[in-house]
Scaffold this motif. Structure first.
Motif, PDB file in Angstrom:
ATOM      1  N   TYR A   6       0.856  -1.181   0.000  1.00 39.87           N
ATOM      2  CA  TYR A   6       0.000   0.000   0.000  1.00 39.87           C
ATOM      3  C   TYR A   6       0.889   1.227   0.000  1.00 39.87           C
ATOM      4  CZ  TYR A   6       0.786  -1.025   4.973  1.00 39.87           C
ATOM      5  OH  TYR A   6       1.350  -1.374   6.176  1.00 39.87           O
ATOM      6  N   LEU A  72      -4.141  -7.964   8.370  1.00 40.02           N
ATOM      7  CA  LEU A  72      -5.155  -7.020   7.886  1.00 40.02           C
ATOM      8  C   LEU A  72      -6.355  -6.908   8.813  1.00 40.02           C
ATOM      9  CD1 LEU A  72      -5.106  -7.900   4.080  1.00 40.02           C
ATOM     10  CD2 LEU A  72      -4.321  -5.756   5.113  1.00 40.02           C
ATOM     11  N   TRP A  73      -6.822  -8.055   9.334  1.00 42.20           N
ATOM     12  CA  TRP A  73      -8.084  -8.052  10.088  1.00 42.20           C
ATOM     13  C   TRP A  73      -7.880  -8.129  11.606  1.00 42.20           C
ATOM     14  CZ3 TRP A  73      -9.251  -6.701   5.715  1.00 42.20           C
ATOM     15  CH2 TRP A  73      -9.245  -7.500   4.569  1.00 42.20           C
ATOM     16  N   PHE A  77      -3.080  -3.613  11.053  1.00 40.51           N
ATOM     17  CA  PHE A  77      -3.312  -2.675   9.948  1.00 40.51           C
ATOM     18  C   PHE A  77      -4.228  -1.528  10.368  1.00 40.51           C
ATOM     19  CE2 PHE A  77      -5.760  -1.643   5.992  1.00 40.51           C
ATOM     20  CZ  PHE A  77      -4.716  -1.080   5.270  1.00 40.51           C
ATOM     21  N   GLN A  78      -5.081  -1.772  11.355  1.00 36.90           N
ATOM     22  CA  GLN A  78      -6.009  -0.737  11.806  1.00 36.90           C
ATOM     23  C   GLN A  78      -5.271   0.466  12.367  1.00 36.90           C
ATOM     24  OE1 GLN A  78      -9.468  -0.979  11.389  1.00 36.90           O
ATOM     25  NE2 GLN A  78      -9.269   1.225  11.791  1.00 36.90           N
ATOM     26  N   SER A  81      -4.281   2.657   9.562  1.00 38.44           N
ATOM     27  CA  SER A  81      -5.488   3.278   9.003  1.00 38.44           C
ATOM     28  C   SER A  81      -5.986   4.412   9.898  1.00 38.44           C
ATOM     29  CB  SER A  81      -6.584   2.227   8.824  1.00 38.44           C
ATOM     30  OG  SER A  81      -6.180   1.227   7.910  1.00 38.44           O
ATOM     31  N   ASP A  82      -5.892   4.220  11.207  1.00 37.39           N
ATOM     32  CA  ASP A  82      -6.323   5.260  12.130  1.00 37.39           C
ATOM     33  C   ASP A  82      -5.446   6.501  12.017  1.00 37.39           C
ATOM     34  OD1 ASP A  82      -8.301   3.572  13.056  1.00 37.39           O
ATOM     35  OD2 ASP A  82      -7.190   2.969  14.857  1.00 37.39           O
ATOM     36  N   GLY A  85      -5.463   7.231   7.512  1.00 39.21           N
ATOM     37  CA  GLY A  85      -6.569   6.900   6.628  1.00 39.21           C
ATOM     38  C   GLY A  85      -6.300   5.555   5.977  1.00 39.21           C
ATOM     39  N   ARG A  86      -7.341   4.811   5.695  1.00 40.41           N
ATOM     40  CA  ARG A  86      -7.167   3.461   5.160  1.00 40.41           C
ATOM     41  C   ARG A  86      -6.766   3.499   3.688  1.00 40.41           C
ATOM     42  NH1 ARG A  86     -12.282   0.365   5.999  1.00 40.41           N
ATOM     43  NH2 ARG A  86     -12.886   1.172   3.961  1.00 40.41           N
ATOM     44  N   THR A  88      -5.644   1.924  -0.146  1.00 34.02           N
ATOM     45  CA  THR A  88      -5.890   0.777  -1.010  1.00 34.02           C
ATOM     46  C   THR A  88      -4.727  -0.189  -0.866  1.00 34.02           C
ATOM     47  OG1 THR A  88      -7.125   2.098  -2.605  1.00 34.02           O
ATOM     48  CG2 THR A  88      -6.168   0.037  -3.404  1.00 34.02           C
TER      49      THR A  88
END
Length: 204
Positions: A6, A72-73, A77-78, A81-82, A85-86, A88
């Motif tokens: 990413y 990822l889950w 990864f969160q 993203s926090d 921003g998340r 692609t």
């Protein structure tokens, strides 16, 4: 073998020291991640080695889908993203992988992660309509072998996205004058808990 990347493209006046500090703070968290071949924490700066942008762009090679999905889950990864921003997340299927002569160990005697890789090169190549896929992929295998055989090469990989029909050549280097065409990134850290288990050669 499965590849993932990413890209976080940042403002032209962004202080890239923030990215360096983040990697120094959290880079070790994947040093023993189950299912990970390696993760390279990549950065390029606007105006350096021809880069038009400031960018943080980690690149991963995974040994298992479970390891990638847990990343990822499962929360890791969160955090990114926090903060940013998340993004692609691009994914590719492995075509070939080779270790280079400069690969070195994945850890020092005390068990801390180490890597001689200081630079990475990524080249994207469209797979045109009408070409014979077997020949294209055979060429990709040959290019991976060539890159891995060059002076200062740590490793080289070729991966393909069959949705976009895009082939990506990725290589890691100990020096900033690699014999490889493409976009150049600085390697801030490399987590490589399963690099020795990545399958060598062509992936079919």
């Amino acid at each position: 073998m499965h590849a993932m990347q990413y890209e976080l493209t940042l403002p032209a006046d962004y202080d890239m020291g923030v990215v360096r500090a983040r990697v120094e703070r959290v880079g070790h968290l994947l040093d023993d991640w189950e299912g990970l071949g390696f993760k390279t924490y990549l950065m390029r700066e606007r105006g350096v080695h021809g880069s038009p942008v400031n960018q943080y762009a980690p690149f991963y090679l995974w040994n298992t889908m479970e390891g990638m999905n847990t990343f990822l889950w499962g929360g890791a990864f969160q955090g990114l993203s926090d903060d940013f921003g998340r993004p692609t997340v691009r994914q590719w299927t492995g075509v070939a992988y080779e270790e280079g002569g400069a690969a070195g160990p994945t850890a020092d005697p005390a068990g801390a992660a180490v890597s001689p890789a200081r630079w990475a090169v990524r080249r994207r190549q469209p797979v045109s309509d009408g070409v014979e896929l077997a020949l294209v992929m055979a060429d990709a295998v040959g290019e991976t072998e060539r890159l891995a055989g060059e002076d200062g090469a740590v490793c080289a990989a070729a991966v393909v996205d069959t949705a976009r029909w895009e082939l990506v050549h990725f290589s890691l280097w100990t020096h900033e004058s690699p014999k490889a065409d493409g976009e150049m990134f600085e390697v801030l850290h490399m987590s490589a808990p399963g690099r020795e288990r990545l399958p060598r050669g062509r992936q079919w």
